[in-house]
Design an enzyme around this catalytic site. Structure first.
Site, mmCIF file in Angstrom:
data_model
loop_
_atom_site.group_PDB
_atom_site.id
_atom_site.type_symbol
_atom_site.label_atom_id
_atom_site.label_comp_id
_atom_site.label_asym_id
_atom_site.label_seq_id
_atom_site.Cartn_x
_atom_site.Cartn_y
_atom_site.Cartn_z
ATOM 1 N N ARG A 143 0.719 -1.088 0.195
ATOM 2 C CA ARG A 143 -0.270 -0.034 -0.063
ATOM 3 C C ARG A 143 0.766 1.214 -0.074
ATOM 4 O O ARG A 143 0.273 2.295 0.074
ATOM 5 C CB ARG A 143 -1.067 -0.033 1.211
ATOM 6 C CG ARG A 143 -1.883 -1.432 1.163
ATOM 7 C CD ARG A 143 -2.648 -1.642 2.221
ATOM 8 N NE ARG A 143 -3.580 -2.503 2.141
ATOM 9 C CZ ARG A 143 -3.402 -3.935 2.023
ATOM 10 N NH1 ARG A 143 -2.072 -3.984 2.363
ATOM 11 N NH2 ARG A 143 -4.199 -4.867 2.052
ATOM 12 N N HIS A 226 -0.217 -15.586 6.781
ATOM 13 C CA HIS A 226 -0.700 -15.503 5.278
ATOM 14 C C HIS A 226 -0.114 -16.443 4.646
ATOM 15 O O HIS A 226 -0.046 -16.401 3.259
ATOM 16 C CB HIS A 226 -0.440 -13.908 4.770
ATOM 17 C CG HIS A 226 -1.285 -13.109 5.505
ATOM 18 N ND1 HIS A 226 -1.281 -11.704 5.400
ATOM 19 C CD2 HIS A 226 -2.614 -13.086 6.397
ATOM 20 C CE1 HIS A 226 -2.234 -11.193 6.087
ATOM 21 N NE2 HIS A 226 -3.017 -11.876 6.760
HETATM 22 N N1 APR Z 1 10.625 0.205 7.217
HETATM 23 C C1 APR Z 1 9.457 0.213 7.831
HETATM 24 N N2 APR Z 1 8.318 0.367 7.490
HETATM 25 C C2 APR Z 1 8.118 0.411 6.037
HETATM 26 C C3 APR Z 1 9.186 0.281 5.266
HETATM 27 C C4 APR Z 1 10.619 0.080 5.911
HETATM 28 N N3 APR Z 1 11.609 -0.203 5.278
HETATM 29 N N4 APR Z 1 8.735 0.095 4.030
HETATM 30 C C5 APR Z 1 7.420 0.346 4.003
HETATM 31 N N5 APR Z 1 6.934 0.431 5.366
HETATM 32 C C6 APR Z 1 5.641 0.586 5.796
HETATM 33 C C7 APR Z 1 4.727 1.317 5.154
HETATM 34 O O1 APR Z 1 4.624 2.669 5.508
HETATM 35 C C8 APR Z 1 3.285 0.847 5.460
HETATM 36 O O2 APR Z 1 2.862 1.290 6.365
HETATM 37 O O3 APR Z 1 5.163 -0.679 5.961
HETATM 38 C C9 APR Z 1 3.692 -0.690 5.758
HETATM 39 C C10 APR Z 1 3.473 -1.797 4.648
HETATM 40 O O4 APR Z 1 1.797 -1.930 4.720
HETATM 41 P P1 APR Z 1 1.345 -2.781 3.346
HETATM 42 O O5 APR Z 1 1.736 -2.683 2.295
HETATM 43 O O6 APR Z 1 -0.212 -2.663 3.877
HETATM 44 O O7 APR Z 1 1.677 -4.254 3.969
HETATM 45 P P2 APR Z 1 1.000 -5.142 5.154
HETATM 46 O O8 APR Z 1 0.610 -4.321 6.059
HETATM 47 O O9 APR Z 1 2.049 -6.214 5.322
HETATM 48 O O10 APR Z 1 -0.344 -5.686 4.380
HETATM 49 C C11 APR Z 1 -0.897 -6.589 5.165
HETATM 50 O O11 APR Z 1 -2.404 -7.188 3.177
HETATM 51 O O12 APR Z 1 -2.550 -7.486 0.708
HETATM 52 C C12 APR Z 1 -2.278 -8.030 1.946
HETATM 53 O O13 APR Z 1 -1.503 -10.316 2.202
HETATM 54 C C13 APR Z 1 -1.290 -9.016 2.069
HETATM 55 O O14 APR Z 1 0.004 -9.569 3.982
HETATM 56 C C14 APR Z 1 -0.603 -8.326 3.177
HETATM 57 C C15 APR Z 1 -1.384 -7.756 4.072
#
Ligand code: APR
Length: 349
Positions: A143, A226
């Site tokens: 996201r 997941h």
């Molecule tokens: N360090 C810290 N935070 C980070 C970094 C980093 N290097 N890079 C990105 N982020 C943060 C982003 O700001 C965001 O808030 O990590 C978060 C990632 O969020 P998502 O992309 O929504 O991923 P996630 O929360 O793991 O999604 C959950 O959604 O689509 C499904 O199955 C998929 O497991 C996934 C679930």
């Protein structure tokens, strides 16, 4: 008899009734003479002396109730030894502890030092990670502005309906994600986490990630909520199959059904054993550290709320999601984890 200017003030502490002052003077042979002056109004002024190595001076303070006292001055010579005391303290008096933290650490390090203290003093710590934990391993998250769901509508590739109605698109999407895993290696933050587990500071990692990088970095107790991308199986008879078969679009060799990756698609239930064990671990934890997740996806996003312990949120961009966490560290996971680990190593016994 030494003259006054040879003595250096190493530590000055405020107490209920007065002050405690530790002075030191380095001798020609590298040893130190120490002198502890306390002027508790009840007993008047008392002195204690000792000799030893630079960090031995604090032994004169053994037994004092550190956290009921306030630092007035901590010299650079004493900082290392005081940091060791402070970071290992299971403090009860928050304001006093924060005063010691401020006396020992510059502003920029204070949150990392607080997390280091919580890791050292917690009985059971569980980490909860998301895709933000892998962006520094060159795997996109979902996201953020470079995330998967900014390029692809998840309803077209990450649901059982998508798998049944447009299998070629479904297969190409997950084959592309499998291909991106080939070059992905755990970054330093992953190794910090596995070392915290082997040093007994972390009990388990619950992850939403399907890239397997926690295990690759040596973490043993990992709950993959997941699933795991490369755990390919038949969508009809559940028979395990090879990643190469899936990526080449081959059918199940047992029943001819469609092959699929071992991930939880939207609308599917989470692997029961991983979920139950992760939930139990979090419920028993007195510290849960949430790293690199937007907390958008149910039920995984409920995990951090299931703990009665302290909660920490580490994220690259603090979007306000984390208002109900006890401590928020804004920064990249790998960098924050290494910073906390550096402070831990500086005081680890
Ligand atoms: N360090 C810290 N935070 C980070 C970094 C980093 N290097 N890079 C990105 N982020 C943060 C982003 O700001 C965001 O808030 O990590 C978060 C990632 O969020 P998502 O992309 O929504 O991923 P996630 O929360 O793991 O999604 C959950 O959604 O689509 C499904 O199955 C998929 O497991 C996934 C679930």
């Amino acid at each position: 008899m030494r003259n006054a200017e040879e003595w250096t003030t190493l530590l000055s502490i405020g107490t209920e009734g007065g002050t405690i002052e530790l002075k030191g003077a380095e001798r020609y042979d590298g040893w130190w003479d120490f002198r502890l002056r306390t002027d508790e109004s009840s007993e008047g002024v008392t002195y204690h002396t000792a000799q030893g190595a630079k960090e031995d001076g604090l032994k004169l303070l053994d037994g004092i109730a550190w956290m009921s006292l306030y630092p007035l001055y901590v010299s650079p010579e004493a900082a290392g030894a005081v940091e060791k005391k402070v970071l290992h303290h299971k403090y009860r008096n928050e304001s006093s502890f924060m005063a010691w933290l401020e006396a020992c650490y510059p502003e920029a390090e204070r949150k990392a030092a607080l997390l280091a203290n919580w890791l050292l003093t917690a009985e059971r710590t569980v980490l909860f990670t998301g895709a933000g934990m892998s962006t520094e391993s060159n795997l996109p998250d979902f996201r953020s502005k470079e995330g998967w769901w900014r390029r692809v509508d998840p309803r077209t590739v990450a649901t059982p309906e998508a798998m049944n109605q447009d299998y070629p698109l479904f297969k190409d999407f997950y084959a592309a994600r499998m291909a991106s895993l080939e070059a992905a290696v755990p970054h330093a933050g992953y190794y910090v986490i596995s070392s915290w587990e082997s040093r007994g500071m972390v009990q388990a990692v619950a992850t939403q990630n399907v890239d397997g990088l926690h295990r690759k970095a040596g973490s043993q107790r990992v709950y993959e909520l997941h699933g795991r991308l490369q755990a390919v199986r038949c969508s009809r008879c559940d028979e395990e199959a090879g990643e190469a078969d899936f990526r080449k679009g081959r059918p199940c060799q047992i029943c001819g059904g469609k092959l699929r990756p071992g991930v939880v698609l939207f609308g599917e239930i989470l692997p029961e054993k991983d979920w139950d064990e992760a939930l139990l671990a979090v419920q028993k934890a007195d510290l849960v550290v949430t790293i690199g997740t937007s907390l958008e996806v149910y039920p995984a996003n409920q995990l951090p709320l299931m703990s009665k312990g302290r909660s920490v949120y580490i994220n690259a961009d603090y979007s306000g999601t984390a208002s109900d966490f006890d401590l928020v560290l804004e920064g990249r996971a790998g960098e924050v984890l290494q910073e906390v680990d550096r402070l831990l190593k500086s005081v680890q016994l």
